[in-house]
Design a protein around this motif. Structure first.
Motif, PDB file in Angstrom:
ATOM      1  N   PRO A  52      -5.163 -11.468   2.706  1.00  0.00           N
ATOM      2  CA  PRO A  52      -3.803 -10.912   2.523  1.00  0.00           C
ATOM      3  C   PRO A  52      -2.762 -11.830   3.186  1.00  0.00           C
ATOM      4  O   PRO A  52      -3.004 -12.386   4.245  1.00  0.00           O
TER       5      PRO A  52
ATOM      6  N   ALA B 273       4.593  -9.008  -0.323  1.00  0.00           N
ATOM      7  CA  ALA B 273       3.295  -9.299   0.292  1.00  0.00           C
ATOM      8  C   ALA B 273       2.311  -9.649  -0.813  1.00  0.00           C
ATOM      9  O   ALA B 273       2.355  -9.077  -1.907  1.00  0.00           O
TER      10      ALA B 273
ATOM     11  N   THR C  73      -1.700 -11.957  -1.793  1.00  0.00           N
ATOM     12  CA  THR C  73      -3.013 -12.371  -1.274  1.00  0.00           C
ATOM     13  C   THR C  73      -3.252 -13.824  -1.655  1.00  0.00           C
ATOM     14  O   THR C  73      -2.720 -14.321  -2.646  1.00  0.00           O
TER      15      THR C  73
ATOM     16  N   ASN D 251       1.299 -12.082   4.347  1.00  0.00           N
ATOM     17  CA  ASN D 251       2.572 -11.402   4.524  1.00  0.00           C
ATOM     18  C   ASN D 251       3.639 -12.457   4.886  1.00  0.00           C
ATOM     19  O   ASN D 251       3.694 -12.949   6.008  1.00  0.00           O
TER      20      ASN D 251
ATOM     21  N   SER E 269     -10.461 -12.593  -0.813  1.00  0.00           N
ATOM     22  CA  SER E 269      -9.016 -12.905  -0.855  1.00  0.00           C
ATOM     23  C   SER E 269      -8.388 -12.537   0.486  1.00  0.00           C
ATOM     24  O   SER E 269      -8.716 -11.508   1.068  1.00  0.00           O
TER      25      SER E 269
ATOM     26  N   ASP F 235      -6.148 -16.264  -2.770  1.00  0.00           N
ATOM     27  CA  ASP F 235      -7.529 -16.306  -3.238  1.00  0.00           C
ATOM     28  C   ASP F 235      -8.170 -17.622  -2.804  1.00  0.00           C
ATOM     29  O   ASP F 235      -7.820 -18.694  -3.317  1.00  0.00           O
TER      30      ASP F 235
END
Lengths: 174, 184
Positions: free
Chosen positions: A134, A112, A114, A136, A132, A116
């Motif tokens: 997230p 996982a 992030t 997945n 940022s 930006d």
């Protein structure tokens, strides 16, 4: 009038249709001559036969042919998507789903991370730094797999099952 | 099997669609007559016959040329007309339960020399398959085998139907003439 036997009736009709051999014809003609009841029935059947021979062809409207040709010209164009092409497409989609599932199972998308947004959006467009987001990978790939499965069902329905059933219905009408 | 239509059909399949009009002109009367005998309604029969021609055009590639084109076409017409009738009525009338309607109306209308009219009326009370079998048989166009192919029946069954239909018509004619004689 007593009803004459069915076999004899059939022979009378065969006589009228001209299907009897000379000996059979002679035999049934004698029967007609000697039995008033058979003679009466024979005359009735001859009368029906004469009347039926006056059946004539019916004529459709004068625009019949033009209407048929107009219907042919207004038919929607065939998609050209044959059952074979549908099967190939379905096969491709299923391969993609299989490959994604295998990759998912081997843990390729487990990490996982992030994203930006400041690296994506030009800095002069925003006054404040962007957060940022997230990300997945596993979730995204699962979503793609589900979409592909839905797509596979649609392909199965539209390009394989529906044309196949339509063809069967048409074949049954022939 | 050689059929004068085969050459025309090959050209149509090759893309000369307007030539299909020639086939329509050639067979429209028989197609319409078959549909009319099943449906007893001119407007509906005309639509069914037209639809049958469109179906025939769309399936022309599937025509195997092991029979006459006309036989193949008339079978499509027959099936299309039967579908129209099913859609219209929802139920199918069986010959076994069909009784030739003979009543006050027929009695009143029938004249001594008006048997043709009576036969037409009595024919309408036969079921589709019997009516078509007897019509095709008497239109002098088809053999029993061809009538069988069009209606999807065995040749023997067609023969039985043609015989039975004539017997029924003769029975009815006898009853009516007897009643007429009594009223004189």
């Amino acid at each position: 009038m007593n009803k004459i036997p069915q076999l004899l009736e059939n022979q009378l009709l065969e006589l009228i249709d001209g299907n009897l051999s000379a000996s059979e014809k002679e035999k049934i003609e004698q029967e007609i001559e000697h039995s008033p009841e058979v003679k009466k029935r024979y005359n009735q059947l001859v009368e029906i036969d004469r009347a039926l021979k006056t059946i004539q062809l019916e004529q459709p409207s004068k625009t019949f042919t033009q209407i048929v040709m107009a219907k042919l010209n207004s038919q929607p164009l065939q998609t050209g998507f044959s059952i074979k092409n549908g099967l190939l497409l379905l096969f491709g989609v299923l391969i993609a789903v299989g490959a994604a599932t295998v990759l998912l199972a081997t843990g390729v998308f487990d990490t996982a991370g992030t994203i930006d947004l400041n690296n994506i959006v030009a800095p002069n467009l925003t006054k404040e730094p962007l957060p940022s987001v997230p990300f997945n990978g596993k979730l995204v790939v699962n979503g793609i797999i589900i979409l592909n499965i839905v797509l596979a069902f649609l392909i199965l329905d539209r390009t394989i099952l529906k044309p196949w059933f339509n063809r069967r219905i048409n074949d049954m009408q022939f | 099997m050689t059929d004068p239509d085969f050459e025309l059909i090959d050209k149509i399949i090759a893309g000369e669609q307007p030539l299909f009009g020639e086939l329509v002109n050639r067979y429209k009367s028989y197609a319409f007559t078959i549909a009319l005998k099943v449906l007893d309604n001119r407007a509906e029969a005309e639509e069914a016959a037209q639809d049958a021609f469109v179906k025939a055009y769309n399936h022309l590639k599937n025509f195997k040329k092991d029979a006459r084109f006309s036989t193949w076409l008339y079978r499509i017409v027959f099936n299309t007309a039967i579908s129209y009738k099913r859609k219209r009525k929802g139920t199918f009338q069986s010959i076994e339960n069909t009784v030739v309607a003979y009543g006050q109306e027929a009695e009143g209308l029938l004249e001594r020399n008006d048997k043709k009219k009576f036969i037409r009326q009595a024919m309408n009370n036969l079921n589709e398959a019997d009516k078509l079998a007897i019509n095709l048989f008497y239109l002098q166009e088809f053999s029993l085998e061809e009538v069988a192919e069009i209606t999807g029946m065995q040749a023997n069954t067609v023969k039985v139907r043609v015989h039975r239909a004539r017997q029924r018509l003769a029975d009815e004619l006898a009853v009516i003439l007897k009643n007429e004689a009594l009223t004189l």
